[in-house]
Design a protein around this motif. Sequence first.
Motif, PDB file in Angstrom:
ATOM      1  N   SER A  56     -11.593 -54.194 -51.413  1.00  0.00           N
ATOM      2  CA  SER A  56     -13.042 -54.107 -51.464  1.00  0.00           C
ATOM      3  C   SER A  56     -13.608 -55.379 -52.073  1.00  0.00           C
ATOM      4  CB  SER A  56     -13.432 -52.905 -52.339  1.00  0.00           C
ATOM      5  OG  SER A  56     -14.811 -52.826 -52.514  1.00  0.00           O
ATOM      6  N   ALA A  57     -14.885 -55.588 -51.844  1.00  0.00           N
ATOM      7  CA  ALA A  57     -15.602 -56.615 -52.601  1.00  0.00           C
ATOM      8  C   ALA A  57     -15.802 -56.065 -54.012  1.00  0.00           C
ATOM      9  CB  ALA A  57     -16.944 -56.913 -51.945  1.00  0.00           C
ATOM     10  N   VAL A 102     -10.619 -48.211 -59.743  1.00  0.00           N
ATOM     11  CA  VAL A 102     -10.542 -49.654 -59.526  1.00  0.00           C
ATOM     12  C   VAL A 102      -9.329 -50.151 -60.309  1.00  0.00           C
ATOM     13  CG1 VAL A 102     -11.695 -51.865 -59.889  1.00  0.00           C
ATOM     14  CG2 VAL A 102     -13.040 -49.843 -59.250  1.00  0.00           C
ATOM     15  N   LEU A 103      -8.467 -50.902 -59.644  1.00  0.00           N
ATOM     16  CA  LEU A 103      -7.301 -51.464 -60.339  1.00  0.00           C
ATOM     17  C   LEU A 103      -7.755 -52.666 -61.151  1.00  0.00           C
ATOM     18  CD1 LEU A 103      -4.605 -51.185 -57.522  1.00  0.00           C
ATOM     19  CD2 LEU A 103      -5.059 -49.615 -59.417  1.00  0.00           C
ATOM     20  N   LEU A 140     -11.507 -60.535 -54.924  1.00  0.00           N
ATOM     21  CA  LEU A 140     -10.802 -59.328 -54.483  1.00  0.00           C
ATOM     22  C   LEU A 140     -10.890 -58.191 -55.495  1.00  0.00           C
ATOM     23  CD1 LEU A 140      -8.806 -58.087 -52.365  1.00  0.00           C
ATOM     24  CD2 LEU A 140      -6.981 -58.900 -53.862  1.00  0.00           C
ATOM     25  N   CYS A 141     -11.147 -57.015 -54.969  1.00  0.00           N
ATOM     26  CA  CYS A 141     -11.110 -55.787 -55.748  1.00  0.00           C
ATOM     27  C   CYS A 141     -10.162 -54.841 -55.007  1.00  0.00           C
ATOM     28  CB  CYS A 141     -12.510 -55.186 -55.835  1.00  0.00           C
ATOM     29  SG  CYS A 141     -12.584 -53.627 -56.716  1.00  0.00           S
ATOM     30  N   MET A 142      -9.273 -54.206 -55.745  1.00  0.00           N
ATOM     31  CA  MET A 142      -8.352 -53.241 -55.141  1.00  0.00           C
ATOM     32  C   MET A 142      -8.630 -51.858 -55.712  1.00  0.00           C
ATOM     33  SD  MET A 142      -6.586 -54.765 -52.834  1.00  0.00           S
ATOM     34  CE  MET A 142      -5.474 -53.410 -52.454  1.00  0.00           C
ATOM     35  N   LEU A 143      -8.568 -50.873 -54.831  1.00  0.00           N
ATOM     36  CA  LEU A 143      -8.839 -49.483 -55.186  1.00  0.00           C
ATOM     37  C   LEU A 143      -7.600 -48.634 -54.939  1.00  0.00           C
ATOM     38  CD1 LEU A 143     -12.248 -49.228 -53.297  1.00  0.00           C
ATOM     39  CD2 LEU A 143     -11.906 -49.754 -55.720  1.00  0.00           C
ATOM     40  N   GLU A 144      -7.386 -47.661 -55.801  1.00  0.00           N
ATOM     41  CA  GLU A 144      -6.254 -46.746 -55.667  1.00  0.00           C
ATOM     42  C   GLU A 144      -6.777 -45.322 -55.631  1.00  0.00           C
ATOM     43  OE1 GLU A 144      -2.466 -46.666 -58.334  1.00  0.00           O
ATOM     44  OE2 GLU A 144      -3.923 -45.230 -59.164  1.00  0.00           O
ATOM     45  N   MET A 145      -6.420 -44.604 -54.580  1.00  0.00           N
ATOM     46  CA  MET A 145      -6.779 -43.190 -54.479  1.00  0.00           C
ATOM     47  C   MET A 145      -5.528 -42.369 -54.732  1.00  0.00           C
ATOM     48  SD  MET A 145      -8.455 -41.171 -51.266  1.00  0.00           S
ATOM     49  CE  MET A 145      -8.664 -39.405 -51.255  1.00  0.00           C
TER      50      MET A 145
END
Length: 167
Positions: A56-57, A102-103, A140-145
């Motif tokens: 993600s942004a 959000v990581l 960069l933004c990384m997401l964890e579900m």
Amino acid sequence: MFREMRRKKQLLSQKECETILTEETSGVLALAGDDDYPYAVPISYVYDGGKIFFHSAKSGHKLDAIRRNPKASFCVISQDLIVPEEYTTYFRSVIAFGRIRVLEEDSEKRDAIEKLAAKYSPGETAEDRTQAIEREWKPLCMLEMTIDHLTGKEAIELVRKKKQDSL
């Protein structure tokens, strides 16, 4: 907490659900958006060990929604064959319910983007992937579900075909 599927005969196994999540390349992430309107966004992802990772942004509607309410659902369709003469579709799909975070740690973020890069650029060398990641690292933004509940369903016609094929 989660509803049971009404049409149990059409329920996909846990293994079938995980196979779909592993093999497919895009889905629709649904969040609680602005003014209580649902916000559903098509997105690429990678599935790994009970978790789904997205990139993600660092700002925008998606992140605002996640920060307000981390609960989400994610739907992946692996088959959608229109059968006009039967007025139906032969479908197969999976829905994951869970919570997104959000990581923040660079090591977690790096591990997640490496998995995503390997999925979408399998022919690239590790060096090429590293260079691409480094170019995009700052924004960069990384997401964890984390998946709390996973369910899948297929058209009854596909259930019947599987049954026939096993005879």
